[in-house]
Design a protein around this motif. Structure first.
Motif, PDB file in Angstrom:
ATOM      1  N   PHE A   7     -27.547 -24.284  17.579  1.00 13.56           N
ATOM      2  CA  PHE A   7     -28.384 -23.817  18.686  1.00 13.56           C
ATOM      3  C   PHE A   7     -27.753 -23.940  20.073  1.00 13.56           C
ATOM      4  CE2 PHE A   7     -31.188 -25.297  15.238  1.00 13.56           C
ATOM      5  CZ  PHE A   7     -31.767 -24.067  14.912  1.00 13.56           C
ATOM      6  N   VAL A   8     -26.558 -24.519  20.161  1.00  8.91           N
ATOM      7  CA  VAL A   8     -25.919 -24.681  21.470  1.00  8.91           C
ATOM      8  C   VAL A   8     -24.536 -24.037  21.508  1.00  8.91           C
ATOM      9  CG1 VAL A   8     -25.133 -26.367  23.191  1.00  8.91           C
ATOM     10  CG2 VAL A   8     -27.220 -26.807  21.893  1.00  8.91           C
TER      11      VAL A   8
ATOM     12  N   LEU B  94     -20.427 -35.224  23.312  1.00  9.69           N
ATOM     13  CA  LEU B  94     -21.490 -34.621  24.107  1.00  9.69           C
ATOM     14  C   LEU B  94     -21.278 -34.975  25.574  1.00  9.69           C
ATOM     15  CD1 LEU B  94     -24.702 -35.399  21.981  1.00  9.69           C
ATOM     16  CD2 LEU B  94     -23.476 -33.224  22.115  1.00  9.69           C
ATOM     17  N   ARG B  95     -21.772 -34.114  26.447  1.00  9.41           N
ATOM     18  CA  ARG B  95     -21.743 -34.394  27.887  1.00  9.41           C
ATOM     19  C   ARG B  95     -23.181 -34.425  28.405  1.00  9.41           C
ATOM     20  NH1 ARG B  95     -22.446 -29.497  30.647  1.00  9.41           N
ATOM     21  NH2 ARG B  95     -22.211 -27.657  29.283  1.00  9.41           N
ATOM     22  N   ARG B  96     -23.412 -35.317  29.363  1.00 10.09           N
ATOM     23  CA  ARG B  96     -24.744 -35.446  29.955  1.00 10.09           C
ATOM     24  C   ARG B  96     -24.848 -34.625  31.238  1.00 10.09           C
ATOM     25  NH1 ARG B  96     -23.692 -40.916  28.867  1.00 10.09           N
ATOM     26  NH2 ARG B  96     -25.110 -41.926  27.392  1.00 10.09           N
TER      27      ARG B  96
ATOM     28  N   GLY C 154     -25.021 -31.402  26.396  1.00 10.86           N
ATOM     29  CA  GLY C 154     -24.292 -30.202  26.009  1.00 10.86           C
ATOM     30  C   GLY C 154     -23.009 -30.562  25.290  1.00 10.86           C
ATOM     31  N   LEU C 155     -22.305 -29.551  24.844  1.00 10.14           N
ATOM     32  CA  LEU C 155     -21.073 -29.757  24.086  1.00 10.14           C
ATOM     33  C   LEU C 155     -19.883 -29.968  25.014  1.00 10.14           C
ATOM     34  CD1 LEU C 155     -21.557 -27.010  21.361  1.00 10.14           C
ATOM     35  CD2 LEU C 155     -21.806 -29.479  21.068  1.00 10.14           C
ATOM     36  N   THR C 156     -18.903 -30.704  24.515  1.00  7.15           N
ATOM     37  CA  THR C 156     -17.630 -30.891  25.203  1.00  7.15           C
ATOM     38  C   THR C 156     -16.583 -29.983  24.555  1.00  7.15           C
ATOM     39  OG1 THR C 156     -16.937 -32.651  23.699  1.00  7.15           O
ATOM     40  CG2 THR C 156     -18.207 -33.311  25.654  1.00  7.15           C
TER      41      THR C 156
ATOM     42  N   GLU D  63     -14.554 -27.562  19.584  1.00  6.38           N
ATOM     43  CA  GLU D  63     -13.463 -27.303  18.638  1.00  6.38           C
ATOM     44  C   GLU D  63     -13.842 -27.738  17.230  1.00  6.38           C
ATOM     45  OE1 GLU D  63      -8.792 -28.666  17.929  1.00  6.38           O
ATOM     46  OE2 GLU D  63      -9.770 -29.039  19.850  1.00  6.38           O
ATOM     47  N   ILE D  64     -14.471 -28.903  17.109  1.00  5.27           N
ATOM     48  CA  ILE D  64     -14.893 -29.412  15.800  1.00  5.27           C
ATOM     49  C   ILE D  64     -15.904 -28.463  15.151  1.00  5.27           C
ATOM     50  CG2 ILE D  64     -16.218 -31.243  14.655  1.00  5.27           C
ATOM     51  CD1 ILE D  64     -14.972 -33.198  16.690  1.00  5.27           C
ATOM     52  N   LEU D  65     -16.866 -28.000  15.934  1.00  5.37           N
ATOM     53  CA  LEU D  65     -17.913 -27.136  15.391  1.00  5.37           C
ATOM     54  C   LEU D  65     -17.392 -25.755  15.034  1.00  5.37           C
ATOM     55  CD1 LEU D  65     -20.847 -28.217  17.713  1.00  5.37           C
ATOM     56  CD2 LEU D  65     -20.656 -28.632  15.255  1.00  5.37           C
ATOM     57  N   ARG D  66     -16.478 -25.234  15.823  1.00  2.00           N
ATOM     58  CA  ARG D  66     -15.894 -23.936  15.471  1.00  2.00           C
ATOM     59  C   ARG D  66     -15.064 -24.050  14.203  1.00  2.00           C
ATOM     60  NH1 ARG D  66     -14.224 -21.978  21.596  1.00  2.00           N
ATOM     61  NH2 ARG D  66     -16.276 -21.128  22.157  1.00  2.00           N
TER      62      ARG D  66
END
Length: 260
Positions: free
Chosen positions: A15-16, A55-57, A67-69, A74-77
């Motif tokens: 979702f992000v 994650l970033r705040r 949100g994503l860093t 890279e890990i999720l892709r």
């Protein structure tokens, strides 16, 4: 049992990823409640993931968003590619193998352990001593270079000769029983009535468990595996269930998620 961090990564991947948004922490807590993860455990996991650069705040007034860093993106892709492009069934193998030969000083126990661990993660199996193989083209040179072992290893691409019993070689180099058991466990868990009633929780758990099942699979060519290799049945089941869960899961997420 899938860890909360893995489930949260699946959530952010769904979702992000590629949306350039951050999600309100309260929304994440609501999603995790559907996964039977307590608010305390969710907050602790979010804090740990932020500390690990996953994650970033971002703050907006008194609210905290996540949100994503670059690292987690890279890990999720990579996970998305593994699930949807690479897959679990290697039925398009070109007949080539990547071979890595290494010889390390006897005292280099840590270096030997690190090299073997990374080779196993990349899909290699040991033939004998310091000779490891993997099906297809694998960037073994990058593994060797990252460990500073260029002077102690050689990488080749080859095909098996006519006198080589490839089926026997695969059985010797890989633990096929353990590989098959992961797929059989997935089929046992998801092949009957759904273990989770909530579609969002089911989809996130299903995807997380499938990724865990395939992540360490070296994707051996199907022609050199036992008949009725369970990866094919497990992949078919995963894709059918994922397709069924997707519409209701996304509808729930659209109502729950507050983004920045």
């Amino acid at each position: 049992m899938v860890q909360p961090q893995t489930l949260l990564l699946m959530f952010f991947g769904d979702f992000v990823l590629d949306r350039q948004v951050c999600v309100f922490s309260g929304s994440v807590i609501d999603v995790c409640a559907r996964l039977d993860i307590s608010e305390h455990a969710t907050r602790s996991t979010l804090t740990r993931m932020a500390g690990r650069d996953l994650l970033r705040r971002e703050r907006s007034g008194r609210r905290v968003y996540f949100g994503l860093t670059e690292r987690s993106t890279e890990i999720l892709r990579d996970g998305r590619t593994r699930i949807w492009e690479t897959g679990a069934v290697n039925d398009g193998w070109d007949g080539t193998w990547t071979l890595l030969s290494f010889s390390l000083p006897e005292a280099w126990q840590r270096q030997r352990h690190d090299l073997r661990s990374q080779l196993a993660w990349a899909g290699f199996g040991p033939i004998q001593g310091g000779l490891w193989i993997a099906p297809g083209a694998v960037d073994a040179q990058q593994i060797v270079s990252s460990l500073g072992l260029n002077a102690h290893a050689r990488v080749f691409t080859a095909r098996a000769g006519s006198l080589t019993d490839v089926d026997a070689m695969v059985r010797d180099a890989y633990d096929l029983t353990a590989l098959a058991a992961r797929y059989e466990a997935f089929l046992d868990r998801w092949g009957g009535p759904s273990p989770l009633r909530d579609p969002l929780a089911a989809r996130l758990t299903l995807t997380a468990e499938w990724l865990e099942a395939i992540r360490r699979d070296p994707r051996l060519p199907v022609e050199h595996l036992p008949p009725d290799w369970p990866a094919r049945r497990a992949q078919k089941l995963f894709r059918e269930l994922e397709s069924a869960y997707r519409p209701p899961a996304y509808a729930i997420a659209e109502e729950l998620l507050q983004v920045l």
